[in-house]
Design a protein around this motif. Structure first.
Motif, PDB file in Angstrom:
ATOM      1  N   GLN A  49       0.816  -1.206   0.000  1.00 36.62           N
ATOM      2  CA  GLN A  49       0.000   0.000   0.000  1.00 36.62           C
ATOM      3  C   GLN A  49       0.851   1.258   0.000  1.00 36.62           C
ATOM      4  OE1 GLN A  49      -3.947   0.685   0.051  1.00 36.62           O
ATOM      5  NE2 GLN A  49      -2.434   1.865  -1.091  1.00 36.62           N
ATOM      6  N   SER A 253      -4.013  -1.841   4.617  1.00 40.35           N
ATOM      7  CA  SER A 253      -4.213  -0.728   3.687  1.00 40.35           C
ATOM      8  C   SER A 253      -4.320   0.583   4.457  1.00 40.35           C
ATOM      9  CB  SER A 253      -5.482  -0.973   2.863  1.00 40.35           C
ATOM     10  OG  SER A 253      -5.785   0.129   2.041  1.00 40.35           O
ATOM     11  N   THR A 282     -10.525  -0.195  -0.409  1.00 42.99           N
ATOM     12  CA  THR A 282      -9.999  -1.554  -0.356  1.00 42.99           C
ATOM     13  C   THR A 282     -11.093  -2.589  -0.126  1.00 42.99           C
ATOM     14  OG1 THR A 282      -7.794  -0.857   0.394  1.00 42.99           O
ATOM     15  CG2 THR A 282      -8.478  -3.102   0.951  1.00 42.99           C
ATOM     16  N   PHE A 292      -5.865  -2.984  -3.050  1.00 41.67           N
ATOM     17  CA  PHE A 292      -5.384  -1.709  -2.516  1.00 41.67           C
ATOM     18  C   PHE A 292      -5.345  -0.662  -3.629  1.00 41.67           C
ATOM     19  CE2 PHE A 292      -2.513  -4.010   0.807  1.00 41.67           C
ATOM     20  CZ  PHE A 292      -3.637  -4.569   1.386  1.00 41.67           C
TER      21      PHE A 292
END
Length: 304
Positions: A49, A253, A282, A292
């Motif tokens: 992420q 995330s 997400t 993501f």
């Protein structure tokens, strides 16, 4: 802090995600709806992420010398993560995730190569921290390695982010050296011995935990939202109203997005809103790292 470099030291797991209507009862064979295979592991997820949002990110960890390890390294490389410091040893860690219709999940981890990381491995990469803004840690690698990293780099000009997941008891001196502690409500309850049933409870627990840390506690509350507590600020941030498909990796995330927003010099309020928005995107998609969002996918970046 001029550097925005992020070094994530943690786990890489190959996730086998089973979508089903409910968990089976003891002794029952239950027919699932769908099988999804995905790159995962808390460390790898958080690195993915960060990189997908444009942060220069290095992943440090271990995978097996097998097809699962090859897939994990390939996935991170495709997302822009520097994978030069991922070693191959033993067998790759595996995550088995059961996802319910509402997006909630149950997860089991086979630790594999993740628990073969040693203090010597960390000493070999000490040069990386000369230009690092954030060290990001979780608890899917050996406890002594996590403690060694925190103790060794606690006074350096960088921020240490610890996601205490899965939750472990942490020595007072170690926890005090963590700049940002991120836990979910279950992990916070484990650490505090207090029950968390609301955002008010979470803020109260966070305020009690804060003096034990380096100055910032974030508690995520799943579909309810999250809270942040610092010496001068406590606030609840409700989650965005979206149709959740799969919550796998949503917490990772959130953490990656939080680190990105902090690296941009945003206020705590802005950082939390941005992380909330990214994790909301997400959960609307299937899988882990593939779900993501990238920087270009995020339309409401004015919160940063």
């Amino acid at each position: 802090m001029e550097s925005k470099n992020v070094v994530v030291i943690g786990s890489l797991n190959y996730d086998i995600i089973v979508k089903q209507q409910r968990m089976p009862n003891k002794g029952e064979t239950f027919v699932a709806d769908e099988l999804v295979q995905s790159a995962g592991g808390k460390g790898a997820n958080q690195a993915a992420q960060c990189a997908k949002l444009g942060l220069p990110t290095i992943m440090v960890g271990k995978v097996g010398d097998d097809r699962f390890g090859e897939a994990l390294v390939g996935s991170l490389t495709a997302f822009g993560v520097n994978t030069s410091y991922i070693k191959k040893q033993g067998s790759t860690g595996i995550g088995v995730v059961h996802v319910m219709p509402d997006g909630d999940y149950y997860s089991t981890i086979v630790k594999g190569a993740n628990h073969l990381i040693t203090v010597n491995d960390i000493d070999e990469i000490s040069h990386l921290f000369d230009s690092t803004a954030y060290i990001v840690l979780q608890q899917e690698i050996p406890e002594e390695v996590v403690e060694y990293i925190i103790d060794k780099y606690k006074k350096d000009n960088l921020k240490i982010v610890l996601n205490n997941a899965p939750a472990r008891k942490i020595k007072n001196a170690i926890l005090k050296s963590v700049d940002i502690l991120v836990v979910n409500e279950t992990e916070a309850a484990f650490m505090s011995g207090k029950t968390i049933q609301s955002s008010v409870d979470a803020i109260g627990v966070g305020q009690e935990m804060l003096p034990q840390t380096g100055g910032m506690v974030v508690i995520t509350l799943g579909k309810e939202g999250s809270v942040v507590i610092t010496e001068s600020y406590s606030e609840f941030f409700p989650s965005e109203n979206v149709h959740a498909v799969d919550a796998t990796g949503a917490g990772d995330s959130f953490i990656g997005a939080l680190i990105y927003a902090m690296s941009e010099g945003s206020s705590i309020d802005q950082c939390m809103k941005f992380a909330t928005h990214v994790s909301a995107i997400t959960v609307t998609k299937k899988g882990g790292q593939d779900s993501f969002p990238t920087k270009s996918e995020i339309f409401h970046t004015e919160v940063v």
